[in-house]
Design a protein around this motif. Structure first.
Motif, mmCIF file in Angstrom:
data_model
loop_
_atom_site.group_PDB
_atom_site.id
_atom_site.type_symbol
_atom_site.label_atom_id
_atom_site.label_comp_id
_atom_site.label_asym_id
_atom_site.label_seq_id
_atom_site.Cartn_x
_atom_site.Cartn_y
_atom_site.Cartn_z
ATOM 1 N N ILE A 27 121.075 45.262 29.330
ATOM 2 C CA ILE A 27 121.891 46.372 29.926
ATOM 3 C C ILE A 27 121.575 47.740 30.054
ATOM 4 C CG2 ILE A 27 124.254 47.340 30.695
ATOM 5 C CD1 ILE A 27 125.524 44.869 29.702
ATOM 6 N N PHE A 28 120.942 48.314 28.694
ATOM 7 C CA PHE A 28 120.452 49.493 28.559
ATOM 8 C C PHE A 28 119.064 49.408 28.820
ATOM 9 C CE2 PHE A 28 124.582 50.317 26.209
ATOM 10 C CZ PHE A 28 124.791 51.692 26.717
ATOM 11 N N SER A 29 118.446 48.420 29.261
ATOM 12 C CA SER A 29 116.825 48.634 29.503
ATOM 13 C C SER A 29 116.915 49.227 31.040
ATOM 14 C CB SER A 29 116.390 47.335 29.477
ATOM 15 O OG SER A 29 116.745 46.688 30.402
ATOM 16 N N PHE A 30 117.930 49.021 31.696
ATOM 17 C CA PHE A 30 118.077 49.528 33.201
ATOM 18 C C PHE A 30 118.918 50.614 33.496
ATOM 19 C CE2 PHE A 30 120.640 45.421 33.211
ATOM 20 C CZ PHE A 30 121.841 46.225 33.919
ATOM 21 N N VAL A 31 119.760 50.917 32.458
ATOM 22 C CA VAL A 31 120.699 51.905 32.767
ATOM 23 C C VAL A 31 120.859 52.917 31.362
ATOM 24 C CG1 VAL A 31 122.813 50.770 32.270
ATOM 25 C CG2 VAL A 31 123.047 52.971 33.669
ATOM 26 N N SER A 32 120.827 54.005 31.388
ATOM 27 C CA SER A 32 120.896 55.048 30.328
ATOM 28 C C SER A 32 122.140 55.412 30.403
ATOM 29 C CB SER A 32 119.784 56.192 30.463
ATOM 30 O OG SER A 32 120.107 57.084 31.484
ATOM 31 N N VAL A 33 122.517 56.016 29.136
ATOM 32 C CA VAL A 33 123.830 56.808 28.780
ATOM 33 C C VAL A 33 124.012 57.888 29.598
ATOM 34 C CG1 VAL A 33 125.224 57.981 27.240
ATOM 35 C CG2 VAL A 33 123.787 56.374 26.439
ATOM 36 N N SER A 34 122.924 58.761 30.057
ATOM 37 C CA SER A 34 123.062 59.990 30.951
ATOM 38 C C SER A 34 123.342 59.720 32.421
ATOM 39 C CB SER A 34 121.549 60.495 30.677
ATOM 40 O OG SER A 34 120.764 59.932 31.122
ATOM 41 N N THR A 35 122.616 58.382 32.680
ATOM 42 C CA THR A 35 123.107 57.792 34.096
ATOM 43 C C THR A 35 124.474 57.494 34.104
ATOM 44 O OG1 THR A 35 120.977 57.082 34.377
ATOM 45 C CG2 THR A 35 122.688 56.064 35.618
ATOM 46 N N LEU A 36 125.025 56.753 33.266
ATOM 47 C CA LEU A 36 126.384 56.296 33.075
ATOM 48 C C LEU A 36 127.413 57.577 33.093
ATOM 49 C CD1 LEU A 36 126.480 53.335 30.356
ATOM 50 C CD2 LEU A 36 126.729 53.240 32.796
ATOM 51 N N LEU A 37 126.993 58.626 32.254
ATOM 52 C CA LEU A 37 127.825 59.890 32.439
ATOM 53 C C LEU A 37 127.911 60.552 33.858
ATOM 54 C CD1 LEU A 37 127.057 61.437 29.017
ATOM 55 C CD2 LEU A 37 129.247 60.183 29.664
ATOM 56 N N ASN A 38 126.861 60.615 34.340
ATOM 57 C CA ASN A 38 126.668 60.890 35.743
ATOM 58 C C ASN A 38 127.613 60.144 36.814
ATOM 59 O OD1 ASN A 38 124.781 63.109 34.986
ATOM 60 N ND2 ASN A 38 123.024 62.022 35.441
ATOM 61 N N MET A 39 127.621 58.841 36.393
ATOM 62 C CA MET A 39 128.451 58.234 37.446
ATOM 63 C C MET A 39 129.939 58.256 37.287
ATOM 64 S SD MET A 39 126.429 54.341 36.786
ATOM 65 C CE MET A 39 127.693 53.505 37.876
ATOM 66 N N TYR A 40 130.343 58.813 36.138
ATOM 67 C CA TYR A 40 131.740 58.805 35.773
ATOM 68 C C TYR A 40 132.409 59.724 36.665
ATOM 69 C CZ TYR A 40 135.794 60.603 33.199
ATOM 70 O OH TYR A 40 137.099 60.860 32.931
ATOM 71 N N PRO A 41 132.240 60.910 37.091
ATOM 72 C CA PRO A 41 132.990 61.599 38.021
ATOM 73 C C PRO A 41 133.488 60.824 39.223
ATOM 74 C CG PRO A 41 131.231 63.107 37.260
ATOM 75 C CD PRO A 41 130.910 61.907 36.696
ATOM 76 N N VAL A 42 132.524 60.245 39.659
ATOM 77 C CA VAL A 42 133.078 59.408 41.176
ATOM 78 C C VAL A 42 133.464 57.979 40.711
ATOM 79 C CG1 VAL A 42 131.837 58.314 42.886
ATOM 80 C CG2 VAL A 42 131.100 60.621 42.184
ATOM 81 N N TYR A 43 132.833 57.356 39.758
ATOM 82 C CA TYR A 43 133.162 55.825 39.863
ATOM 83 C C TYR A 43 134.496 55.721 38.995
ATOM 84 C CZ TYR A 43 128.836 54.360 41.858
ATOM 85 O OH TYR A 43 127.999 54.063 43.037
ATOM 86 N N HIS A 44 134.937 56.606 38.040
ATOM 87 C CA HIS A 44 136.130 56.292 37.241
ATOM 88 C C HIS A 44 137.484 56.226 38.158
ATOM 89 C CE1 HIS A 44 136.781 60.477 37.388
ATOM 90 N NE2 HIS A 44 138.257 60.133 37.025
ATOM 91 N N GLU A 45 137.400 56.826 39.522
ATOM 92 C CA GLU A 45 138.449 56.802 40.295
ATOM 93 C C GLU A 45 138.416 55.820 41.360
ATOM 94 O OE1 GLU A 45 138.690 60.739 41.924
ATOM 95 O OE2 GLU A 45 139.693 61.435 40.019
ATOM 96 N N MET A 46 137.176 54.986 41.118
ATOM 97 C CA MET A 46 137.135 53.883 42.148
ATOM 98 C C MET A 46 137.395 52.627 41.451
ATOM 99 S SD MET A 46 133.353 55.208 43.616
ATOM 100 C CE MET A 46 133.291 53.859 44.812
ATOM 101 N N ASP A 47 137.598 51.393 42.399
ATOM 102 C CA ASP A 47 137.593 50.131 41.815
ATOM 103 C C ASP A 47 136.641 49.776 40.947
ATOM 104 O OD1 ASP A 47 139.406 47.414 42.477
ATOM 105 O OD2 ASP A 47 137.534 46.997 41.989
ATOM 106 N N ILE A 48 136.645 49.008 39.977
ATOM 107 C CA ILE A 48 135.488 48.884 38.768
ATOM 108 C C ILE A 48 134.398 47.827 39.401
ATOM 109 C CG2 ILE A 48 136.490 46.577 37.905
ATOM 110 C CD1 ILE A 48 135.825 47.596 35.160
ATOM 111 N N THR A 49 134.721 47.140 40.691
ATOM 112 C CA THR A 49 133.953 46.272 41.337
ATOM 113 C C THR A 49 132.621 47.234 42.006
ATOM 114 O OG1 THR A 49 135.068 46.362 43.214
ATOM 115 C CG2 THR A 49 135.309 44.479 41.850
#
Length: 206
Positions: free
Chosen positions: A107-129
């Motif tokens: 999983i971490f071969s195609f997504v980095s921690v920084s990418t995940l953190l950048n996703m947080y502001p938008v995706y944490h309020e969205m459905d997990i799907t």
């Protein structure tokens, strides 16, 4: 959303582990993820070993992983009141790993921690799907191991097809991830590995 006891345990375990490591202990994110992915304890969690999967707090899991890697740290009380972005990352990654059964290393071969953190502001309020769909997109976008190894061997797809006696369409499907190389016949992967001078696990996407 999945309402599954096992999935919920994994989500809680990873959420607390990441939050404790990165918020409470203030470890460097990329370094911790490197340790986490290499750990034999993480593999036990992936295989749902009750010793590390049930009846243990995420903070305890983190400390066991750090101790195994001989990383010095000062244990601290863990209290999660405000759910941090790191807590969210662990939570959603737990869900994704449960769904896909990929290793965390993959999983971490195609997504980095920084990418995940950048996703947080938008995706944490969205459905997990939506999070799952985005990681699937990133996975497909990342080059396959077969593609990387072929390029390292300085072979074109046509040359690899001829040398391995596997059709070029099959090779293209594996490289584009429209066909799962993990489900290929053992003989097929072995032929590719021999031509590319690598091991069979080197070609698998987990």
């Amino acid at each position: 959303m999945i309402n599954d006891y096992t999935c919920n345990i994994l989500r809680r375990l990873l959420a607390e582990c990441f939050d404790y490591a990165l918020t409470t202990l203030e470890l460097e994110p990329e370094k911790f993820i490197e340790i986490f992915c290499k750990s034999s304890i993480t593999k036990e969690v992936e295989h749902r070993n009750p010793k590390y999967f049930c009846g243990i707090a995420g903070s305890e899991l983190c400390e066991i992983i750090l101790s195994e890697a001989s990383i010095s740290f000062t244990p601290k009380p863990y209290v999660s009141i405000d759910r941090s972005a790191y807590y969210w990352c662990g939570d959603y990654l737990g869900y994704y790993q449960y769904q896909k059964e990929f290793s965390f290393k993959y999983i971490f071969s195609f997504v980095s921690v920084s990418t995940l953190l950048n996703m947080y502001p938008v995706y944490h309020e969205m459905d997990i799907t939506n999070f799952v769909e985005e990681l699937d997109r990133l996975n497909k976008k990342a080059p396959s191991r077969l593609s990387l190894l072929r390029q390292q061997a300085h072979l074109s797809q046509s040359e690899l097809a001829i040398a391995s006696q596997i059709s070029i369409r099959t090779i293209q499907a594996y490289e584009q991830k429209s066909k799962d190389i993990n489900k290929a016949e053992a003989a097929t992967v072995l032929k590719l590995a021999r031509v590319l001078s690598c091991t069979v696990p080197d070609l698998l996407e987990q």
